[in-house]
Motif scaffolding. Structure first.
Motif, PDB file in Angstrom:
ATOM      1  N   ALA A 235       8.971 -12.082  -6.856  1.00 24.12           N
ATOM      2  CA  ALA A 235       8.532 -12.312  -6.115  1.00 24.12           C
ATOM      3  C   ALA A 235       9.243 -12.475  -4.872  1.00 24.12           C
ATOM      4  CB  ALA A 235       7.935 -13.684  -5.950  1.00 24.12           C
ATOM      5  N   ALA A 236       9.157 -12.614  -3.345  1.00 20.52           N
ATOM      6  CA  ALA A 236       9.823 -12.901  -2.263  1.00 20.52           C
ATOM      7  C   ALA A 236      10.603 -14.272  -2.770  1.00 20.52           C
ATOM      8  CB  ALA A 236       8.999 -12.649  -0.863  1.00 20.52           C
ATOM      9  N   ALA A 237      11.972 -14.279  -2.130  1.00 22.55           N
ATOM     10  CA  ALA A 237      13.115 -15.034  -2.160  1.00 22.55           C
ATOM     11  C   ALA A 237      12.770 -16.114  -1.421  1.00 22.55           C
ATOM     12  CB  ALA A 237      14.399 -14.914  -1.542  1.00 22.55           C
ATOM     13  N   THR A 238      12.907 -17.585  -2.317  1.00 24.93           N
ATOM     14  CA  THR A 238      12.925 -18.785  -1.244  1.00 24.93           C
ATOM     15  C   THR A 238      13.750 -19.114  -0.463  1.00 24.93           C
ATOM     16  OG1 THR A 238      11.529 -20.301  -2.989  1.00 24.93           O
ATOM     17  CG2 THR A 238      10.347 -19.351  -1.188  1.00 24.93           C
ATOM     18  N   GLU A 239      14.289 -20.224  -1.488  1.00 23.11           N
ATOM     19  CA  GLU A 239      15.488 -21.194  -0.711  1.00 23.11           C
ATOM     20  C   GLU A 239      16.799 -21.388  -1.803  1.00 23.11           C
ATOM     21  OE1 GLU A 239      15.635 -25.743   2.198  1.00 23.11           O
ATOM     22  OE2 GLU A 239      14.793 -25.829   0.262  1.00 23.11           O
ATOM     23  N   ASP A 240      17.509 -21.355  -1.043  1.00 22.19           N
ATOM     24  CA  ASP A 240      18.704 -21.290  -1.570  1.00 22.19           C
ATOM     25  C   ASP A 240      18.901 -23.594  -2.077  1.00 22.19           C
ATOM     26  OD1 ASP A 240      21.533 -22.298  -2.824  1.00 22.19           O
ATOM     27  OD2 ASP A 240      22.979 -21.625  -1.146  1.00 22.19           O
ATOM     28  N   GLN A 241      18.479 -23.830  -2.744  1.00 19.90           N
ATOM     29  CA  GLN A 241      17.970 -25.809  -2.942  1.00 19.90           C
ATOM     30  C   GLN A 241      19.102 -26.789  -3.413  1.00 19.90           C
ATOM     31  OE1 GLN A 241      14.363 -26.971  -4.792  1.00 19.90           O
ATOM     32  NE2 GLN A 241      13.390 -26.297  -3.197  1.00 19.90           N
ATOM     33  N   ARG A 242      19.598 -27.174  -2.755  1.00 25.44           N
ATOM     34  CA  ARG A 242      20.691 -27.858  -2.900  1.00 25.44           C
ATOM     35  C   ARG A 242      20.925 -29.196  -1.705  1.00 25.44           C
ATOM     36  NH1 ARG A 242      25.410 -25.503  -1.219  1.00 25.44           N
ATOM     37  NH2 ARG A 242      24.646 -23.366   0.007  1.00 25.44           N
ATOM     38  N   GLY A 243      21.689 -30.045  -1.906  1.00 27.57           N
ATOM     39  CA  GLY A 243      21.271 -31.217  -0.808  1.00 27.57           C
ATOM     40  C   GLY A 243      22.769 -31.096   0.028  1.00 27.57           C
ATOM     41  N   PRO A 244      22.340 -31.266   1.639  1.00 24.43           N
ATOM     42  CA  PRO A 244      21.149 -32.607   1.257  1.00 24.43           C
ATOM     43  C   PRO A 244      19.921 -32.162   1.312  1.00 24.43           C
ATOM     44  CG  PRO A 244      22.687 -32.622   3.200  1.00 24.43           C
ATOM     45  CD  PRO A 244      23.311 -31.350   2.397  1.00 24.43           C
ATOM     46  N   TRP A 245      20.039 -30.505   2.486  1.00 25.72           N
ATOM     47  CA  TRP A 245      18.465 -30.245   2.838  1.00 25.72           C
ATOM     48  C   TRP A 245      17.183 -30.747   1.626  1.00 25.72           C
ATOM     49  CZ3 TRP A 245      22.747 -27.877   2.694  1.00 25.72           C
ATOM     50  CH2 TRP A 245      23.156 -26.179   1.786  1.00 25.72           C
ATOM     51  N   ALA A 246      17.547 -29.969   0.790  1.00 26.08           N
ATOM     52  CA  ALA A 246      16.600 -29.805  -0.555  1.00 26.08           C
ATOM     53  C   ALA A 246      16.522 -31.143  -1.170  1.00 26.08           C
ATOM     54  CB  ALA A 246      16.859 -28.543  -0.995  1.00 26.08           C
ATOM     55  N   LYS A 247      15.592 -31.746  -2.360  1.00 20.45           N
ATOM     56  CA  LYS A 247      15.643 -32.312  -3.218  1.00 20.45           C
ATOM     57  C   LYS A 247      16.041 -32.804  -4.884  1.00 20.45           C
ATOM     58  CE  LYS A 247      11.578 -33.286  -0.234  1.00 20.45           C
ATOM     59  NZ  LYS A 247       9.879 -33.148  -0.163  1.00 20.45           N
ATOM     60  N   ALA A 248      16.651 -31.525  -5.064  1.00 16.34           N
ATOM     61  CA  ALA A 248      17.038 -31.231  -6.025  1.00 16.34           C
ATOM     62  C   ALA A 248      18.101 -30.209  -5.701  1.00 16.34           C
ATOM     63  CB  ALA A 248      15.929 -30.652  -6.747  1.00 16.34           C
ATOM     64  N   ASP A 249      18.975 -29.791  -6.529  1.00 21.69           N
ATOM     65  CA  ASP A 249      19.808 -28.965  -6.418  1.00 21.69           C
ATOM     66  C   ASP A 249      19.407 -27.819  -8.327  1.00 21.69           C
ATOM     67  OD1 ASP A 249      22.263 -29.718  -4.994  1.00 21.69           O
ATOM     68  OD2 ASP A 249      22.440 -31.564  -6.102  1.00 21.69           O
ATOM     69  N   ARG A 250      19.460 -26.749  -6.943  1.00 20.96           N
ATOM     70  CA  ARG A 250      18.531 -25.513  -7.653  1.00 20.96           C
ATOM     71  C   ARG A 250      18.773 -24.536  -7.513  1.00 20.96           C
ATOM     72  NH1 ARG A 250      12.530 -26.150  -7.206  1.00 20.96           N
ATOM     73  NH2 ARG A 250      12.407 -24.585  -9.005  1.00 20.96           N
ATOM     74  N   GLY A 251      19.594 -23.968  -6.652  1.00 21.57           N
ATOM     75  CA  GLY A 251      20.489 -22.836  -6.346  1.00 21.57           C
ATOM     76  C   GLY A 251      19.478 -22.298  -5.523  1.00 21.57           C
ATOM     77  N   MET A 252      19.937 -20.650  -5.555  1.00 20.97           N
ATOM     78  CA  MET A 252      18.700 -20.109  -4.457  1.00 20.97           C
ATOM     79  C   MET A 252      17.699 -19.467  -5.624  1.00 20.97           C
ATOM     80  SD  MET A 252      17.586 -17.953  -1.801  1.00 20.97           S
ATOM     81  CE  MET A 252      19.081 -18.154  -1.472  1.00 20.97           C
ATOM     82  N   LEU A 253      16.737 -19.814  -5.085  1.00 18.25           N
ATOM     83  CA  LEU A 253      14.893 -19.324  -5.512  1.00 18.25           C
ATOM     84  C   LEU A 253      14.365 -18.472  -5.204  1.00 18.25           C
ATOM     85  CD1 LEU A 253      14.023 -23.241  -5.589  1.00 18.25           C
ATOM     86  CD2 LEU A 253      14.794 -22.049  -6.810  1.00 18.25           C
ATOM     87  N   ARG A 254      13.722 -17.570  -6.921  1.00 17.22           N
ATOM     88  CA  ARG A 254      13.203 -16.567  -6.823  1.00 17.22           C
ATOM     89  C   ARG A 254      12.183 -16.381  -7.590  1.00 17.22           C
ATOM     90  NH1 ARG A 254      14.422  -9.869  -6.064  1.00 17.22           N
ATOM     91  NH2 ARG A 254      11.794  -8.852  -5.681  1.00 17.22           N
ATOM     92  N   GLY A 255      11.294 -16.561  -6.897  1.00 15.71           N
ATOM     93  CA  GLY A 255       9.950 -16.142  -9.032  1.00 15.71           C
ATOM     94  C   GLY A 255       9.526 -17.438  -8.851  1.00 15.71           C
ATOM     95  N   GLU A 256      10.045 -18.973  -9.100  1.00 14.37           N
ATOM     96  CA  GLU A 256      10.226 -20.108  -9.159  1.00 14.37           C
ATOM     97  C   GLU A 256       9.289 -20.857  -8.360  1.00 14.37           C
ATOM     98  OE1 GLU A 256      11.663 -20.926 -12.525  1.00 14.37           O
ATOM     99  OE2 GLU A 256      11.220 -18.918 -13.483  1.00 14.37           O
ATOM    100  N   VAL A 257       9.221 -21.793  -9.060  1.00 10.44           N
ATOM    101  CA  VAL A 257       8.277 -22.695  -7.677  1.00 10.44           C
ATOM    102  C   VAL A 257       9.051 -23.225  -6.605  1.00 10.44           C
ATOM    103  CG1 VAL A 257       7.724 -24.471  -9.423  1.00 10.44           C
ATOM    104  CG2 VAL A 257       5.850 -24.776  -7.216  1.00 10.44           C
TER     105      VAL A 257
END
Length: 394
Positions: A235-257
């Motif tokens: 899948a196309a990558a989405t976000e480097d999911q971290r605070g404070p902009w995101a609501k969970a700290d999950r790192g770079m997402l690709r293929g995960e919701v």
């Protein structure tokens, strides 16, 4: 009564095929403008997206199928530099027309179709209170909120709950079921909670999970083999999911919701979680434009498709110029998704537009639907009747 969803029905509904603008009855100059605009989206110091795929057409003809940019452009986000971290060129992944995307809120459209299938079968009633089907939904029960209220986003429920902050799925669903409206019922307030409650209703009535309902009632009969809940390889990558902009700290997402609440609920949710490709979504558009049939498959009857797509719409937005541009105003229907996804289908011109982009890669930014508006307007102009008479050459 129409055939049960997913059962082969009336033959002869047209299926999609590639073709020229002329074969689609579309102006090539306007389609060329649409393509040029999309090709520019990944460019510049602040690109709208890392990459995108656009499909557009009329009737059964796909006249535009274009991929631009990157499915994976960044390995992370540098907060200090406010810029994406670019890996070695060999580690980038080019976008293709077959790249799957995290659909985000386009998931709501499949949830809606699944609900309307049950309306057609008679197992749900549009104006029945939600607690008739799920008595545990005590928050909406006290206010008489109906299935229609959820589908039209007039339940008064707030846009979202921080379910991801609760310790387990049981407590997350319990919080949803006990949530009461925060606005007056009848007020249009777009809310993810509406679709999550509809998921509860569907699963209770059918005794099947939402993923199975969508697979058996929509994607399998229509041949949408690239559509399903994640995880999704490639899948196309989405976000480097971290605070404070995101609501969970999950790192770079690709293929995960990407959606945090969908993630907290295990990846299958009524409001988010599906992955798909532009072609599969074009199949869904073609099916609805054909009154619920595609080839020999029938997932809904024409009357129920009309119920879903007629203003104010059930689940689908209708005539929203903020993302439909000049397609709005004659009954166009569609939706957008937070990750950069959107689709519009226009019964008045028998046209469809799917624009998928990873606008949150490497991190989310303030929303901008300008590219969606420009693409939809170009398609509307491409489908407009050409002037005839003296001096026009016709």
């Amino acid at each position: 009564m129409s055939p049960a969803p997913g059962v082969p029905g009336v033959p002869g509904a047209p299926t999609l095929r590639p073709g020229s603008p002329a074969e689609a009855g579309l102006d090539p100059g306007e389609l060329g403008r649409l393509v040029r605009d999309v090709r520019a989206l990944p460019d510049g110091p602040r690109p709208w997206c890392a990459g995108a795929v656009v499909l557009a057409g009329r009737g059964p003809v796909i006249a535009v199928a274009e991929a631009v940019g990157w499915a994976v452009r960044y390995s992370g986000y540098d907060e200090e530099a406010d810029a994406g971290v670019e890996p070695a060129p060999a580690r980038r992944v080019p976008m293709t027309v077959d790249t799957p995307f995290d659909l985000a809120s386009l998931t709501k459209l499949c949830t809606t179709v699944a609900v309307v299938q049950q309306l057609e079968r008679g197992t749900l009633a549009l104006d029945a209170p939600v607690d008739r089907y799920v008595p545990e939904c005590t928050g909406v029960a006290a206010h008489g909120i109906t299935v229609r209220d959820l589908l039209t986003h007039t339940s008064g429920l707030r846009p979202e709950l921080p379910l991801y902050e609760l310790p387990d799925r049981a407590s997350r669903w319990r919080a949803l079921r006990t949530e009461e409206p925060s606005a007056e019922i009848g007020t249009r307030l777009y809310s993810d909670l509406n679709m999550l409650l509809l998921q509860q209703v569907l699963e209770r009535v059918t005794r099947r999970g939402l993923d199975r309902l969508i697979r058996e009632g929509i994607t399998r009969p229509l041949g949408m083999s690239a559509t399903g809940f994640g995880p999704r390889a490639g899948a196309a990558a989405t976000e480097d999911q971290r605070g404070p902009w995101a609501k969970a700290d999950r790192g770079m997402l690709r293929g995960e919701v990407h959606d945090e609440n969908a993630w907290a609920l295990g990846g299958v949710a009524g409001h988010a979680g599906l992955f798909s490709t532009a072609h599969d979504l074009a199949v869904l558009c073609r099916t609805l434009l054909s009154g619920g049939s595609y080839g020999t498959a029938r997932i809904l009857g024409p009357d129920h498709v009309a119920l879903m797509l007629t203003a104010p719409g059930l689940g689908f937005a209708v005539d929203e110029p903020w993302f439909m541009g000049e397609l709005a105003g004659r009954g166009a229907a569609g939706h957008t998704g937070f990750t950069g996804t959107s689709l519009v289908l226009d019964p008045a011109t028998d046209t469809f537009l799917v624009l998928l982009a990873n606008t949150v890669h490497p991190r989310r930014r303030p929303p901008d639907s300008g590219p969606r508006v420009r693409a939809a307007t170009a398609l509307a102009r491409a489908a407009a009747p050409r002037p005839t008479g003296p001096g026009t050459g016709h």
